[in-house]
Design a protein around this motif. Structure first.
Motif, mmCIF file in Angstrom:
data_model
loop_
_atom_site.group_PDB
_atom_site.id
_atom_site.type_symbol
_atom_site.label_atom_id
_atom_site.label_comp_id
_atom_site.label_asym_id
_atom_site.label_seq_id
_atom_site.Cartn_x
_atom_site.Cartn_y
_atom_site.Cartn_z
ATOM 1 N N ASP A 1 0.893 -1.162 0.000
ATOM 2 C CA ASP A 1 0.000 0.000 0.000
ATOM 3 C C ASP A 1 0.923 1.200 0.000
ATOM 4 O OD1 ASP A 1 -2.577 -1.387 2.199
ATOM 5 O OD2 ASP A 1 -2.332 -1.456 0.030
ATOM 6 N N VAL A 2 1.250 1.671 -1.196
ATOM 7 C CA VAL A 2 2.240 2.753 -1.307
ATOM 8 C C VAL A 2 1.685 4.020 -0.654
ATOM 9 C CG1 VAL A 2 3.584 4.175 -2.897
ATOM 10 C CG2 VAL A 2 3.171 1.753 -3.420
ATOM 11 N N VAL A 3 0.435 4.359 -1.011
ATOM 12 C CA VAL A 3 -0.209 5.537 -0.399
ATOM 13 C C VAL A 3 -1.545 5.093 0.176
ATOM 14 C CG1 VAL A 3 -1.156 7.850 -0.778
ATOM 15 C CG2 VAL A 3 0.929 7.144 -1.975
ATOM 16 N N VAL B 1 -2.835 1.892 -4.285
ATOM 17 C CA VAL B 1 -3.350 3.043 -3.538
ATOM 18 C C VAL B 1 -4.587 2.547 -2.795
ATOM 19 C CG1 VAL B 1 -4.644 3.930 -5.552
ATOM 20 C CG2 VAL B 1 -4.163 5.431 -3.623
ATOM 21 N N ASN B 2 -4.620 2.747 -1.483
ATOM 22 C CA ASN B 2 -5.606 2.099 -0.616
ATOM 23 C C ASN B 2 -6.551 3.154 -0.049
ATOM 24 O OD1 ASN B 2 -6.489 -0.307 0.804
ATOM 25 N ND2 ASN B 2 -5.550 0.532 2.668
ATOM 26 N N ALA C 1 -2.693 -0.929 -8.717
ATOM 27 C CA ALA C 1 -3.918 -1.494 -8.143
ATOM 28 C C ALA C 1 -4.535 -0.533 -7.137
ATOM 29 C CB ALA C 1 -3.596 -2.826 -7.435
ATOM 30 N N VAL C 2 -5.826 -0.794 -6.888
ATOM 31 C CA VAL C 2 -6.579 -0.024 -5.881
ATOM 32 C C VAL C 2 -6.973 -0.970 -4.757
ATOM 33 C CG1 VAL C 2 -8.742 1.207 -5.430
ATOM 34 C CG2 VAL C 2 -7.459 1.653 -7.539
ATOM 35 N N GLY C 3 -6.746 -0.507 -3.528
ATOM 36 C CA GLY C 3 -7.229 -1.258 -2.364
ATOM 37 C C GLY C 3 -8.550 -0.660 -1.912
ATOM 38 N N GLY D 1 -6.832 -0.236 -16.431
ATOM 39 C CA GLY D 1 -5.754 -1.232 -16.468
ATOM 40 C C GLY D 1 -5.229 -1.588 -15.099
ATOM 41 N N MET D 2 -6.017 -1.291 -14.057
ATOM 42 C CA MET D 2 -5.542 -1.554 -12.698
ATOM 43 C C MET D 2 -6.296 -2.723 -12.061
ATOM 44 S SD MET D 2 -4.983 2.325 -11.351
ATOM 45 C CE MET D 2 -4.051 3.492 -12.381
ATOM 46 N N LYS D 3 -5.643 -3.388 -11.098
ATOM 47 C CA LYS D 3 -6.274 -4.466 -10.350
ATOM 48 C C LYS D 3 -6.946 -3.907 -9.103
ATOM 49 C CE LYS D 3 -4.688 -7.716 -13.070
ATOM 50 N NZ LYS D 3 -5.645 -8.382 -13.993
ATOM 51 N N VAL D 4 -7.723 -4.775 -8.441
ATOM 52 C CA VAL D 4 -8.452 -4.368 -7.228
ATOM 53 C C VAL D 4 -8.226 -5.410 -6.134
ATOM 54 C CG1 VAL D 4 -10.745 -3.956 -6.243
ATOM 55 C CG2 VAL D 4 -10.208 -3.120 -8.543
ATOM 56 N N ILE D 5 -8.022 -4.938 -4.906
ATOM 57 C CA ILE D 5 -7.881 -5.837 -3.751
ATOM 58 C C ILE D 5 -8.832 -5.334 -2.662
ATOM 59 C CG2 ILE D 5 -6.291 -6.710 -1.978
ATOM 60 C CD1 ILE D 5 -4.073 -5.587 -4.107
#
Ligand code: G3I
Length: 378
Positions: free
Chosen positions: A163-165, A211-212, A246-248, A276-280
């Motif tokens: 989770d970078v940011v 990014v979460n 990706a997005v959290g 083009g991003m993943k999701v968690i």
């Protein structure tokens, strides 16, 4: 009608009818201990669909909570620390990094064939006093770049994600891109995100860069503004080749919130994937402080709410997996953040305080079992 919307409509109707306790062992019964026993653990079910399931865990629990630690390897394949990877825990002084507690967690995970999420390199909370006192426009880029170089470098090739940011948004602050008026924005402007993501990519190219965010779950105005702000921010970062992958979705849900709209949720996940991003799903739990005291009533409502939310999200192949913000109700942060008026402990997580599987466990299991398999994964 598309197959997704048909599925979602079906899910929405069955979610309301979810038997809840019916499929969970009766309270008091000893749940199966071994992984893959008569009721396979949540991660075992997730893997069948190319997903993962995991939990937040404190390094202190490794030795201090033996009852919980009996169940973590049964249920989980991914771990994240509630606090041990944050500035306050990792860097008590500018020239002092303390990795002991975080390393205990990564070592435990490695021994049990689990992966670990790093949480988090940049946040407006859980920072040591010295940072708040020394972070300025003149010192900011070096401080942030050096921190990420050392920390992400220390864990290089040992983490699945960073989770970078964490929680960059707060549109009510009326700053560019709806960004939160944080110490980072004040010191560096919006480019603190650029600096962080590039530094993380350089320090550990293998960790998925996330990014979460919270408060993006319901069809209510302030959350609609956050979803729109996040999509605009992501599009800008992507256009400038900032390496966000990706997005959290933290998914701190509220069982009493009526504005759960599966179509809105599914469209939001599709919009993220469209970039083009993943999701968690990174921090799922379900507060019940606005529900009646009766345990069966609360557990059923929490389970049905989580199932409806998960159905709308997991149907999209961009979603990689789910973590809950704790495995057992024992010690949930929600009891401090949203104490129930009647003083009863909340029941927001898959296992109860005695480590027995609850209707929420069954709802998670059902959502994972009915999720479409991911192409080429699992
Ligand atoms: O480990 C120390 C312990 O040695 C000390 O005795 C004790 C009393 O001071 O504090 C312990 O550290 C605490 C840490 O949790 C571990 O339990 C910190 O004080 C406390 O501030 C920290 O709170 C965490 C909080 O983030 C701030 O880091 C919560 O557990 C954690 O649930 C919460 O998690 C956040 C996510 O990062 C982001 N999303 C929201 C979520 C809930 O707020």
């Amino acid at each position: 009608m598309s197959s997704i919307s048909r599925r979602l409509l079906l899910a929405a109707s069955t979610a309301a009818l979810l038997p809840g306790a019916a499929s969970a062992p009766p309270a008091g019964s000893a749940p199966p201990r071994q992984r893959g026993g008569n009721e396979a653990g949540l991660h075992s079910r997730a893997v069948r669909k190319g997903l993962f399931y995991g939990t937040a865990l404190e390094s202190g629990a490794l030795r201090g909570e033996p009852a919980l630690m009996e169940h973590v390897p049964v249920e989980c394949g991914m771990l994240v620390s509630e606090a041990n990877f944050k500035w306050a825990d990792l860097r008590p002084a500018p020239d002092k990094f303390s990795f002991e507690r975080a390393d205990m967690l990564t070592a435990y995970a490695a021994r049990h064939n689990m992966r670990v999420r790093g949480h988090t390199l940049v946040w407006h909370e859980a920072n040591p006093d010295w940072l708040e006192q020394t972070l300025t426009p003149q010192t900011g880029e070096k401080l942030l770049t050096e921190h990420i170089h050392v920390v992400a470098g220390h864990f290089r090739r040992r983490l699945a994600h960073w989770d970078v940011v964490n929680e960059p948004l707060k549109p009510e602050d009326n700053k560019p891109f709806g960004l939160r008026d944080s110490l980072w924005l004040r010191a560096l402007g919006p480019r603190y995100l650029d600096i962080a993501f590039h530094a993380c990519a350089a320090a550990d190219p293998d960790a998925l860069r996330v990014v979460n965010e919270f408060g993006i779950d319901y069809a209510i105005d302030w959350q609609e503004r956050r979803r729109a702000a996040l999509l605009t921010l992501l599009a800008d970062l992507k256009a400038r080749n900032v390496p966000v992958q990706a997005v959290g979705l933290q998914a701190h849900l509220d069982a009493a919130e009526p504005a759960l709209d599966q179509t809105v949720l599914n469209r939001f996940v599709s919009d993220i994937a469209g970039l083009g991003m993943k999701v968690i799903v990174t921090e799922l739990d379900v507060r019940d402080d606005r529900l009646p005291a009766d345990i069966a009533t609360r557990d059923a409502a929490v389970a049905a709410h989580a199932r409806a939310w998960l159905e709308a999200v997991l149907v999209h192949p961009a979603v990689l997996g789910v973590l809950t913000w704790g495995l057992s109700d024992k010690g949930s942060w929600l009891n401090k953040k949203f104490p129930r008026p009647d003083g009863l402990p909340q029941r927001p997580l898959p296992l109860d305080a005695a480590m027995r599987r609850k209707p929420l466990w069954s709802a998670l299991a059902a959502a994972l079992d009915t999720a479409p398999a991911r192409p080429g994964r699992g």
